[in-house]
Structures are given as structure tokens and as C-alpha cells.
Write a protein that holds these residues in place. Sequence first.
Motif, mmCIF file in Angstrom:
data_model
loop_
_atom_site.group_PDB
_atom_site.id
_atom_site.type_symbol
_atom_site.label_atom_id
_atom_site.label_comp_id
_atom_site.label_asym_id
_atom_site.label_seq_id
_atom_site.Cartn_x
_atom_site.Cartn_y
_atom_site.Cartn_z
ATOM 1 N N SER A 301 -1.495 8.423 2.854
ATOM 2 C CA SER A 301 -2.295 7.500 3.671
ATOM 3 C C SER A 301 -2.642 8.115 5.026
ATOM 4 N N ALA A 302 -1.861 9.098 5.469
ATOM 5 C CA ALA A 302 -2.118 9.740 6.757
ATOM 6 C C ALA A 302 -3.450 10.478 6.761
ATOM 7 N N PHE A 303 -3.925 10.884 5.586
ATOM 8 C CA PHE A 303 -5.197 11.595 5.503
ATOM 9 C C PHE A 303 -6.382 10.683 5.823
ATOM 10 N N TYR A 304 -6.123 9.381 5.889
ATOM 11 C CA TYR A 304 -7.201 8.440 6.174
ATOM 12 C C TYR A 304 -6.971 7.685 7.479
ATOM 13 N N ARG A 305 -6.067 8.201 8.309
ATOM 14 C CA ARG A 305 -5.879 7.601 9.621
ATOM 15 C C ARG A 305 -7.112 7.843 10.473
ATOM 16 N N GLY A 306 -7.596 6.786 11.085
ATOM 17 C CA GLY A 306 -8.789 6.893 11.911
ATOM 18 C C GLY A 306 -10.078 6.662 11.151
ATOM 19 N N LEU A 307 -9.994 6.401 9.850
ATOM 20 C CA LEU A 307 -11.211 6.201 9.055
ATOM 21 C C LEU A 307 -11.992 4.985 9.527
ATOM 22 N N GLN A 308 -11.280 3.941 9.922
ATOM 23 C CA GLN A 308 -11.963 2.737 10.406
ATOM 24 C C GLN A 308 -12.811 3.059 11.634
ATOM 25 N N ALA A 309 -12.198 3.762 12.596
ATOM 26 C CA ALA A 309 -12.949 4.151 13.798
ATOM 27 C C ALA A 309 -14.084 5.101 13.450
ATOM 28 N N GLN A 310 -13.829 5.979 12.471
ATOM 29 C CA GLN A 310 -14.855 6.929 12.039
ATOM 30 C C GLN A 310 -16.075 6.215 11.480
ATOM 31 N N LEU A 311 -15.848 5.225 10.622
ATOM 32 C CA LEU A 311 -16.959 4.502 10.008
ATOM 33 C C LEU A 311 -17.705 3.664 11.045
#
Length: 333
Positions: A301-311
Motif C-alpha cells: 500500500s506504500a506504493f500508493y501513498r500520495g495518490l489522492q493528492a496526485q489525482l
Amino acid sequence: MSQRDTILHLFAGGCGGTVGAIVTCPLEVIKTRLQSSGLTLRSVYIPQVNLNTINGPGVVRPARVAPGLLQVLKALDISEGCAAEINDIGEITFGIVCSALVSFKEELSVENRLGKVYKLYTRAIYFAAYSKAKEKFNAVFVPHSNAVNMCSAGFASFITNTLMNPIWLVKTRMQLESRKRGEKASNAFQCARHVYQTEGFKGFYRGLTASYAGISETVIHFVIYEALKKNLEEWRFTVRDNDKNVSDFLGLMIAAGISKMCASCTAYPHEVIRTRLREEGTKYKTFLQTARLVAIEEGYSAFYRGLQAQLIRQIPNTAIMMTTYELIVHVLG
């Protein structure tokens, strides 16, 4: 492609990247903080109560979890002030002027080239390389096919990543810099000098392998975008055979947002790995070693940390950037 066309795409790409970056700059800082390993050390503690214990009383056990987007935003404002989120907006704004003067960059000082043009040069170089490569690949493959779009996007990404990695590394270091409220942040020139003194010239190319892995994101984005753009063009000539209007550019904006969302969700893990590799003095050395270490220590799941901010950042950023680019090319071309 004539020299005028190349300069046009260079200028349009620089303007598009600059406008998009100015609007969405704060989320860029938050995304980078969420991707970094330092965030794990500052994780918040959520109490978990176990009522069924042998001793009777409930036992409170801390559970370490990574902060979310709003928690990081609040922490930045409390500890560093709002300037932490927009510490490079002034530098980005300068980019729109530099994009018009990109052919005369020898007039700019070393500090300006390092500290104030990383946003503009990335998009200016990319779109110039993309349009030039597209012209060449159209002569090799079926014109305007997916093969042309994929090869053009891949080639442009390779050129841009190779040339711009030193400036991107400096940008990442500046975004990860922690400081107290009111404390003046280091400028880009100071940061670059520190990297050179501590790590040498090769230090500027940390994270380059992850950037090359990220070419897949650019390829996916432009293949989908070009396909949607082609369908919009066909629809326009079917429904009404006239020049572009506001609705056409709105359609391009939506197409850019959809294509970037698909690409970001598919290839996002490389961004986390790239940020880790660019951190100062970390245990992360190579692309595969970093990926393995993150998976073992923090889970997948760490590989998707920050995905929300990214999108939240990338979708409007790309929509604004691509529409600005298309509009300038249309008007000036």
C-alpha cells in the motif's frame, strides 16, 4: 517541421506547464511529502483498545498509520506556515517569461536557470521533442496511429527525463526540506551547491532509473489523449464543419483529465520509488532495491501513498496544461 514550428511548440509547452503548475502548486508539495520515507517516522498514533484481556482492564495499544492529505496540509501550516506549500510559486511564475526567452537562456544567471525554470523547461522540452518525434515517426509508421503516439511520447519522455533530472532532484529536495515557521527556505542554487558538495555530479542523477520507468505513464497518457482527441476531431467535422470554439477546448480539457487519471493510477508506484531515491542520505540505492525495501518494510500500500493528492493535483493540472498548449498552438499556428 520548420524552426518556427519548433519554437511555437517550445513556447506553448512552457506556457501550458507554467499555468498548470501555478494553479496546483500546493498539492505538489503535499504529494511529495506523502511519498517520502520521512513521513513514516512522523506517523500518527491511533489508540486501539483491547477489552478482552487476562488482567481485566482494557489495554491501549498504539497503531502506526501514515497521515492523510489533510493531516499533512495541517502539519505544514502549523509547523512551517503556508509558505511551505507555495515556496516555489514565485519561481514558477518567472517560467512564463523564460519560456518566451528560452532561445536566449545564456542571458539568464546560473541561479535563475537552476531555481526558476524547472517547471517551464520540462514542458517546453517535452512538447518540442514530442511534436518533432511525431513528425519523424509518422513517416515510419501509419500516420497518427497508436504506434506513432507511443514512440513519440516515449522518446520525448526519455529526452526530458535525461536533461531535467538534476533540476527535478533539486525541486524534490526543496519540497522535502523541513524548517520552522518563519525560517527562510534554501533557494535552488544553494540546494544544488549542497548536492554537488556532498554527493558529487552523480548525485544530480539519483532517481533517473525510476524516471525512465515512469515513461510508461507518459505513453499511456498520450495514447489515450490522442485517441480521445481524434474522436473529438471526427465528431466536430461530422456535426459542424467549422473552426474550433470553446466547447472543443472544453472537450480537450476533459480528454486530458481522463487520460492522465488512467495513466497516474496505472504507473503511480514509480513516483514513490523516485522520491525515495532522491531523498538525501537515505538507505535507498537502486530502483529494484528500493521497491523491495518499501514492500518489505511498509507493505504494498506504500506504493500508493500520495495518490489522492496526485489525482487531485494532476487531473486539473494536466487539463489546464494541455488546453493551454492546444490553444496557443491553435492561435499562433
